[in-house]
Design a protein around this motif. Structure first.
Motif, PDB file in Angstrom:
ATOM      1  N   SER A 140      50.165 -10.454  13.862  1.00  0.00           N
ATOM      2  CA  SER A 140      49.110  -9.537  13.269  1.00  0.00           C
ATOM      3  C   SER A 140      49.114  -9.435  11.735  1.00  0.00           C
ATOM      4  O   SER A 140      48.244  -8.930  11.052  1.00  0.00           O
TER       5      SER A 140
ATOM      6  N   GLY B 268      47.828   0.531  18.625  1.00  0.00           N
ATOM      7  CA  GLY B 268      48.998  -0.317  18.904  1.00  0.00           C
ATOM      8  C   GLY B 268      49.423  -0.969  17.656  1.00  0.00           C
ATOM      9  O   GLY B 268      48.885  -0.436  16.391  1.00  0.00           O
ATOM     10  N   GLY B 269      50.474  -1.540  17.636  1.00  0.00           N
ATOM     11  CA  GLY B 269      51.156  -2.289  16.315  1.00  0.00           C
ATOM     12  C   GLY B 269      50.215  -3.034  15.573  1.00  0.00           C
ATOM     13  O   GLY B 269      50.281  -3.180  14.427  1.00  0.00           O
ATOM     14  N   THR B 270      49.278  -3.829  16.164  1.00  0.00           N
ATOM     15  CA  THR B 270      48.250  -4.825  15.570  1.00  0.00           C
ATOM     16  C   THR B 270      47.557  -3.607  14.572  1.00  0.00           C
ATOM     17  O   THR B 270      47.258  -4.042  13.423  1.00  0.00           O
TER      18      THR B 270
ATOM     19  N   GLY C  74      63.035  -5.538  14.480  1.00  0.00           N
ATOM     20  CA  GLY C  74      62.982  -5.728  16.086  1.00  0.00           C
ATOM     21  C   GLY C  74      61.888  -6.981  16.061  1.00  0.00           C
ATOM     22  O   GLY C  74      60.749  -6.462  16.356  1.00  0.00           O
TER      23      GLY C  74
ATOM     24  N   ALA D 125      57.482  -1.923  15.502  1.00  0.00           N
ATOM     25  CA  ALA D 125      56.787  -1.773  16.647  1.00  0.00           C
ATOM     26  C   ALA D 125      57.952  -1.875  18.011  1.00  0.00           C
ATOM     27  O   ALA D 125      57.581  -1.326  18.850  1.00  0.00           O
ATOM     28  N   TYR D 126      58.730  -2.801  17.748  1.00  0.00           N
ATOM     29  CA  TYR D 126      59.724  -2.770  18.796  1.00  0.00           C
ATOM     30  C   TYR D 126      61.175  -2.284  18.642  1.00  0.00           C
ATOM     31  O   TYR D 126      61.517  -1.350  19.405  1.00  0.00           O
TER      32      TYR D 126
ATOM     33  N   THR E 240      59.690  -9.843  17.611  1.00  0.00           N
ATOM     34  CA  THR E 240      59.003  -9.960  18.960  1.00  0.00           C
ATOM     35  C   THR E 240      59.816 -10.867  19.881  1.00  0.00           C
ATOM     36  O   THR E 240      60.099 -10.744  20.904  1.00  0.00           O
TER      37      THR E 240
ATOM     38  N   THR F  81      60.435  -6.917   9.208  1.00  0.00           N
ATOM     39  CA  THR F  81      60.419  -6.603  10.746  1.00  0.00           C
ATOM     40  C   THR F  81      61.565  -5.880  11.511  1.00  0.00           C
ATOM     41  O   THR F  81      62.676  -6.466  10.999  1.00  0.00           O
TER      42      THR F  81
ATOM     43  N   ASP G 282      57.598  -3.244  10.018  1.00  0.00           N
ATOM     44  CA  ASP G 282      57.137  -3.164  11.293  1.00  0.00           C
ATOM     45  C   ASP G 282      58.153  -3.154  12.323  1.00  0.00           C
ATOM     46  O   ASP G 282      59.126  -4.043  12.643  1.00  0.00           O
TER      47      ASP G 282
ATOM     48  N   ASN H 294      49.678  -1.996  11.863  1.00  0.00           N
ATOM     49  CA  ASN H 294      49.946  -2.918  10.718  1.00  0.00           C
ATOM     50  C   ASN H 294      48.829  -3.242   9.864  1.00  0.00           C
ATOM     51  O   ASN H 294      48.845  -3.454   8.568  1.00  0.00           O
TER      52      ASN H 294
ATOM     53  N   ASP I  46      55.556   1.521  17.769  1.00  0.00           N
ATOM     54  CA  ASP I  46      54.792   1.373  19.157  1.00  0.00           C
ATOM     55  C   ASP I  46      55.809   2.263  20.379  1.00  0.00           C
ATOM     56  O   ASP I  46      56.552   1.650  20.787  1.00  0.00           O
TER      57      ASP I  46
ATOM     58  N   HIS J 141      54.573   2.727  23.056  1.00  0.00           N
ATOM     59  CA  HIS J 141      54.508   1.767  24.319  1.00  0.00           C
ATOM     60  C   HIS J 141      55.426   0.652  24.294  1.00  0.00           C
ATOM     61  O   HIS J 141      55.291  -0.331  25.448  1.00  0.00           O
ATOM     62  N   LYS J 142      56.227   0.633  23.633  1.00  0.00           N
ATOM     63  CA  LYS J 142      57.238  -0.668  23.747  1.00  0.00           C
ATOM     64  C   LYS J 142      58.646   0.011  24.058  1.00  0.00           C
ATOM     65  O   LYS J 142      59.186  -0.135  25.217  1.00  0.00           O
TER      66      LYS J 142
ATOM     67  N   HIS K 282      55.343 -10.662  12.922  1.00  0.00           N
ATOM     68  CA  HIS K 282      54.363 -10.752  13.899  1.00  0.00           C
ATOM     69  C   HIS K 282      53.175 -11.267  13.432  1.00  0.00           C
ATOM     70  O   HIS K 282      52.750 -11.119  12.348  1.00  0.00           O
TER      71      HIS K 282
ATOM     72  N   LEU L  19      56.957  -7.563  25.885  1.00  0.00           N
ATOM     73  CA  LEU L  19      57.490  -6.298  25.470  1.00  0.00           C
ATOM     74  C   LEU L  19      56.657  -5.294  26.297  1.00  0.00           C
ATOM     75  O   LEU L  19      56.120  -4.336  25.599  1.00  0.00           O
TER      76      LEU L  19
END
Ligand SMILES: *Cc1c(COP(=O)(O)O)cnc(C)c1O
Length: 480
Positions: free
Chosen positions: A181, A146-148, A234, A263-264, A236, A232, A261, A151, A290, A292-293, A179, A87
């Motif tokens: 995390s 970040g997503g971690t 999206g 993130a994606y 991973t 979730t 979540d 979460n 995220d 950054h994704k 995920h 990702l």
């Protein structure tokens, strides 16, 4: 040595150094013809080992020359259309420019007196994101690494809101495709080893809400406390989106914290065509995004959002030297009051400059393109007898497996797929990922590059088949 400190006297040196570095990277981007050189650890480690850190080169050009050998030449390049692995996205130029600005000014977003306008920019972006989600007027949040971390913070708030007399009785529900995390967070939060319950997924890799309902019911009868449901948006591996409206209804019925979540899947918040796929996210108590994704931002750029700003108090601690309690009454906005971090990058500037240059539609259009590309890729795979493809994509990932017509041993097919991934990586022609589905090895494309064409996907599928066939051929030779 003072000439290396960035200040008014060295502004010209700064301009030249940074320009020199930018020139090298620009030249690199213009000439890389593969996502990776295929370098091995054994080949590269001695090059890095040989550098004597106690003997500086002193000069920018020399350092950049050396950097070519230790990093730039063999880096994995996400901007290349045949980087199809994780990702990671190619990044948009306004965000790269922002990165250059934010590290030179070097604001720290923990307190107003270290950031001023930076704090207001971050807050405005949090409000913007919360509004896109539909979290309502009391929403708030903060940028994270970040997503971690998002979460972890969301689950910290959920734990504090759950008010159980024993941490061992708390339960978090997520799907098997959630995920990892979530598990890590549960451990960090001091929950018991059985705290995270991984619910089964349906054929489309979405949480089975029947199972969730059953588990929530069971909690009540066994005197356990449901602390949070992590849906979730999206996953991973598959990009699958859990049925958010049904999950929201169950969370409301049982009074459980709903964390999404995304993130994606957060890219859908900007989408012009597929926003409806995350319908229901507006019911969340907290959300991970995220940028950054799926917003094409450089690492790091991420946030945690909450429906009720007051819940962020569980992350508030005061230090006399930094953010004394009286500042709250003086209405001085100190972001550290909401964050797990103290010193913190002004990552928000990247999203700011992106939105001010391209607008959200610009981002959404890019994300729509990769979602459409994934659909094309799925059609290719579904029509290709050499491959088995797992689910029709909801976002931009494809999970598939090479299945030779004449081999029936699933373990041998596993080995052929593993070999193909490794051989492809070693060749540098393309980079793909892998995962396991029902115990078997699969390959994965994560499509986040709008420059990737259907023809690239077709070509990489041929390369994979070629490597797998080579493995099976040699394996046959070994046997005979
Ligand atoms: C990537 C991802 C995370 C972790 O985010 P990082 O930014 O890598 O820390 C969490 N959840 C999901 C669904 C993800 O895809």
């Amino acid at each position: 040595m003072r000439s290396h400190l960035l200040n008014g006297l060295t502004a010209e040196h700064y301009r030249r150094s940074v320009t020199e570095g930018v020139e090298r990277v620009a030249a690199k981007l213009a000439t890389t013809d593969r996502p990776f050189t295929g370098v091995t650890v054994d080949a590269l480690a001695p090059v890095v080992d040989a550098i004597d850190l106690d003997r500086p080169l002193g000069d920018t050009a020399a350092v950049l020359d050396e950097l070519e050998d230790v990093y730039l030449r063999d880096a994995v390049y996400f901007h290349h259309p045949r980087y199809l692995a994780h990702l990671n996205c190619p990044v948009v130029i306004p965000a790269v420019l922002a990165e250059a600005v934010l590290c030179a000014v070097n604001s720290s977003l923990d307190t107003w007196d270290q950031s001023a306008g930076g704090t207001l920019i971050e807050r405005k972006l949090i409000d913007w994101t919360a509004a896109r989600i539909g979290l309502g007027p009391a929403a708030d949040g903060v940028f994270t690494s970040g997503g971690t971390q998002s979460n972890l913070q969301a689950l910290l708030l959920a734990r504090e809101e759950a008010k159980a007399d024993s941490l061992a009785r708390l339960r978090i529900f997520t799907s098997e495709a959630g995920h990892f995390s979530v598990r890590k967070s549960a451990t960090l939060l001091g929950l018991g080893p059985d705290a995270v319950v991984a619910l089964p997924v349906d054929r489309d890799q979405r949480m089975q809400t029947v199972a969730l309902a059953r588990e929530l019911e069971r909690c009540a009868s066994e005197d356990l406390v449901p602390m949070a449901v992590v849906a979730t948006a999206g996953t991973t591996d598959f990009g699958s989106i859990d049925p958010l409206p049904e999950i929201a209804a169950l969370c409301a019925q049982y009074g459980v914290w709903m964390h999404v979540d995304a993130a994606y899947g957060c890219g859908l918040l900007a989408s012009l065509k597929h926003r409806d796929r995350i319908e229901g996210i507006e019911h969340a108590d907290s959300v991970t995004v995220d940028y950054h994704k799926s917003f094409f931002q450089p690492v790091s750029s991420s946030a945690v959002l909450v429906r009720d700003a007051a819940t962020l108090r569980h992350a508030t601690y005061h230090a006399e030297y930094l953010n004394p309690r009286r500042m709250v009454h003086e209405r001085i906005p100190n972001q550290v009051d909401k964050s797990l971090q103290t010193t913190r990058r002004f990552d928000a500037l990247k999203l700011w400059m992106t939105l001010r240059t391209m607008g959200a539609d610009g981002i959404g259009q890019l994300f729509d393109e990769v979602c459409d590309l994934a659909r094309e890729g799925w059609r290719l795979l579904a029509a290709d007898p050499r491959y088995d493809v797992v689910v029709e994509p909801s976002l931009s990932t494809l999970v598939f497996r090479y299945i030779p017509a004449d081999v029936t041993d699933p373990a041998e097919i596993d080995r052929a797929n593993l070999y193909a991934r490794k051989a492809l990586f070693a060749s540098g022609d393309a980079v793909v990922a892998g995962t396991k589905v029902a115990g078997r090895h699969y390959l994965k494309f994560t499509l986040l590059n709008p420059e990737t064409r259907t023809a690239d996907i077709a070509a990489v599928l041929d390369l994979i088949a070629g490597h797998a066939e080579q493995y099976l051929g040699e394996s046959l030779d070994r046997a005979s």
